[in-house]
Design a protein around this motif. Structure first.
Motif, PDB file in Angstrom:
ATOM      1  N   GLY A  24       0.797  -1.214   0.000  1.00 36.47           N
ATOM      2  CA  GLY A  24       0.000   0.000   0.000  1.00 36.47           C
ATOM      3  C   GLY A  24       0.830   1.263   0.000  1.00 36.47           C
ATOM      4  N   ARG A  25       1.915   1.257   0.730  1.00 39.94           N
ATOM      5  CA  ARG A  25       2.719   2.476   0.838  1.00 39.94           C
ATOM      6  C   ARG A  25       3.214   2.939  -0.528  1.00 39.94           C
ATOM      7  NH1 ARG A  25       5.848   5.281   4.784  1.00 39.94           N
ATOM      8  NH2 ARG A  25       7.402   6.582   3.739  1.00 39.94           N
ATOM      9  N   GLN A  26       3.705   1.987  -1.353  1.00 39.06           N
ATOM     10  CA  GLN A  26       4.209   2.427  -2.644  1.00 39.06           C
ATOM     11  C   GLN A  26       3.084   2.876  -3.572  1.00 39.06           C
ATOM     12  OE1 GLN A  26       5.757  -0.619  -5.562  1.00 39.06           O
ATOM     13  NE2 GLN A  26       5.871  -1.907  -3.712  1.00 39.06           N
ATOM     14  N   MET A  27       1.867   2.371  -3.347  1.00 36.91           N
ATOM     15  CA  MET A  27       0.724   2.843  -4.125  1.00 36.91           C
ATOM     16  C   MET A  27       0.387   4.290  -3.764  1.00 36.91           C
ATOM     17  SD  MET A  27      -1.689  -0.532  -3.773  1.00 36.91           S
ATOM     18  CE  MET A  27      -1.075  -2.158  -4.201  1.00 36.91           C
ATOM     19  N   VAL A  28       0.380   4.583  -2.464  1.00 39.05           N
ATOM     20  CA  VAL A  28       0.118   5.955  -2.007  1.00 39.05           C
ATOM     21  C   VAL A  28       1.206   6.889  -2.522  1.00 39.05           C
ATOM     22  CG1 VAL A  28      -0.077   7.446   0.015  1.00 39.05           C
ATOM     23  CG2 VAL A  28      -1.147   5.188   0.032  1.00 39.05           C
ATOM     24  N   GLU A  29       2.450   6.478  -2.387  1.00 39.52           N
ATOM     25  CA  GLU A  29       3.568   7.287  -2.872  1.00 39.52           C
ATOM     26  C   GLU A  29       3.429   7.585  -4.362  1.00 39.52           C
ATOM     27  OE1 GLU A  29       7.504   6.317  -0.186  1.00 39.52           O
ATOM     28  OE2 GLU A  29       7.056   5.040  -1.903  1.00 39.52           O
ATOM     29  N   ALA A 228       8.998  -8.930  -5.826  1.00 41.81           N
ATOM     30  CA  ALA A 228       8.787  -7.511  -6.092  1.00 41.81           C
ATOM     31  C   ALA A 228       9.509  -6.667  -5.058  1.00 41.81           C
ATOM     32  CB  ALA A 228       7.299  -7.192  -6.074  1.00 41.81           C
ATOM     33  N   ASP A 229       9.926  -5.456  -5.470  1.00 42.25           N
ATOM     34  CA  ASP A 229      10.568  -4.540  -4.536  1.00 42.25           C
ATOM     35  C   ASP A 229       9.627  -3.381  -4.197  1.00 42.25           C
ATOM     36  OD1 ASP A 229      10.696  -2.622  -6.610  1.00 42.25           O
ATOM     37  OD2 ASP A 229      12.764  -3.137  -7.132  1.00 42.25           O
ATOM     38  N   GLN A 230      10.155  -2.347  -3.565  1.00 39.46           N
ATOM     39  CA  GLN A 230       9.327  -1.247  -3.061  1.00 39.46           C
ATOM     40  C   GLN A 230       8.912  -0.244  -4.135  1.00 39.46           C
ATOM     41  OE1 GLN A 230       8.032  -1.169  -0.037  1.00 39.46           O
ATOM     42  NE2 GLN A 230       9.056  -3.100   0.424  1.00 39.46           N
ATOM     43  N   GLU A 231       9.235  -0.521  -5.402  1.00 33.56           N
ATOM     44  CA  GLU A 231       8.844   0.377  -6.486  1.00 33.56           C
ATOM     45  C   GLU A 231       8.128  -0.320  -7.626  1.00 33.56           C
ATOM     46  OE1 GLU A 231      12.460   2.323  -7.676  1.00 33.56           O
ATOM     47  OE2 GLU A 231      12.209   3.904  -6.172  1.00 33.56           O
ATOM     48  N   ASP A 232       8.068  -1.638  -7.605  1.00 33.47           N
ATOM     49  CA  ASP A 232       7.613  -2.381  -8.781  1.00 33.47           C
ATOM     50  C   ASP A 232       6.142  -2.179  -9.134  1.00 33.47           C
ATOM     51  OD1 ASP A 232      10.002  -3.515  -9.613  1.00 33.47           O
ATOM     52  OD2 ASP A 232       9.835  -5.207  -8.240  1.00 33.47           O
TER      53      ASP A 232
END
Length: 262
Positions: A24-29, A228-232
């Motif tokens: 979720g965090r990377q989606m919000v970002e 997956a990583d924190q940006e994928d």
């Protein structure tokens, strides 16, 4: 229109449920970095507010709220909060998921009932409540977050040497993610005439310091050789939220490093 402007979310209002979680965090970002005003919500206001505060310090327009996906009135209050403040909601990312351990309930039936209330009934209601709002305002994008577990059977070989992870592929999770994939097509058909799109991202596993045997076995099961990583997920979320995907609806898109294609 210049193609890069199609990805611009300036002026858009987005909600990511479960936005304080690992994916979720990377989606919000991503939505915030693309220019959207983003709300993140789950049962824990504290977790969402903490993350929102961190992102606001980076200059992103992020707000936090709490809601309970097992209660229809809670979902309606969340919509009202956003619409009262901004007048509309343009993007809904259905990312919340409840994974309650069986030990928390007196019986398997009680455990399954509670999980289905959040992960099946809750998702249907979120699509309905927010979809109606989007239809009334003349458009919007609903992005359901599915899983390769909604497309494939359980692969127990991934957990060899990791007995503590063996229960990860719970039967209810496979059931409701599979249902989400097909329900996405129903929502796309229902709201398409009102210019509301609905698509689903079928995600793979996210690296989160899992045991080494699992990481090695999972890597071998993908074409790209890793989790997956924190940006994928960021690019795909912005694509589906933006005008860049304005002619895409009813699609279930694998985003799993090739796991489901192998």
């Amino acid at each position: 229109m210049n193609v890069m402007k199609l990805f611009d979310l300036t002026g858009k209002i987005a909600l990511v449920t479960g936005g304080a979680g690992n994916y979720g965090r990377q989606m919000v970002e991503a939505l915030g970095e693309a220019g959207a005003t983003v709300w993140t919500a789950s049962r824990s206001l504290e977790k969402n507010e903490e993350m929102a505060d961190q992102l606001r310090k980076r200059g992103l327009d992020v707000h936090a709220a709490s809601y309970d996906q097992t209660e229809e009135e809670s979902m309606r209050r969340l919509l009202d909060t956003i619409v009262t403040k901004h007048g509309r909601v343009d993007v809904l990312v259905n990312n919340s998921v409840l994974r309650s351990p069986k030990s928390a309930y007196s019986s398997l039936t009680e455990c399954l009932s509670h999980n289905f209330l959040a992960n099946a009934t809750g998702v249907i209601l979120m699509c309905h409540i927010f979809g109606d709002q989007m239809a009334e305002q003349g458009g919007g994008s609903i992005i359901n977050i599915g899983s390769y577990m909604g497309m494939l059977g359980c692969n127990d070989t991934l957990y060899e040497g990791c007995p503590q992870m063996a229960s990860t592929g719970a039967n209810a999770y496979f059931f409701h993610k599979g249902g989400m994939h097909n329900y996405t097509k129903y929502v796309a058909a229902k709201y398409g005439p009102k210019n509301v799109r609905c698509n689903c991202l079928s995600l793979g596993g996210l690296f989160n310091n899992q045991p080494e045997p699992f990481l090695e076995q999972y890597a071998k099961a993908t074409f790209l050789g890793r989790m997956a990583d924190q940006e994928d997920v960021k690019g795909a979320i912005v694509y589906l939220a933006s005008e860049a995907s304005k002619y895409m609806t009813g699609a279930v898109i694998p985003l799993d490093g090739g796991y489901s294609a192998k």
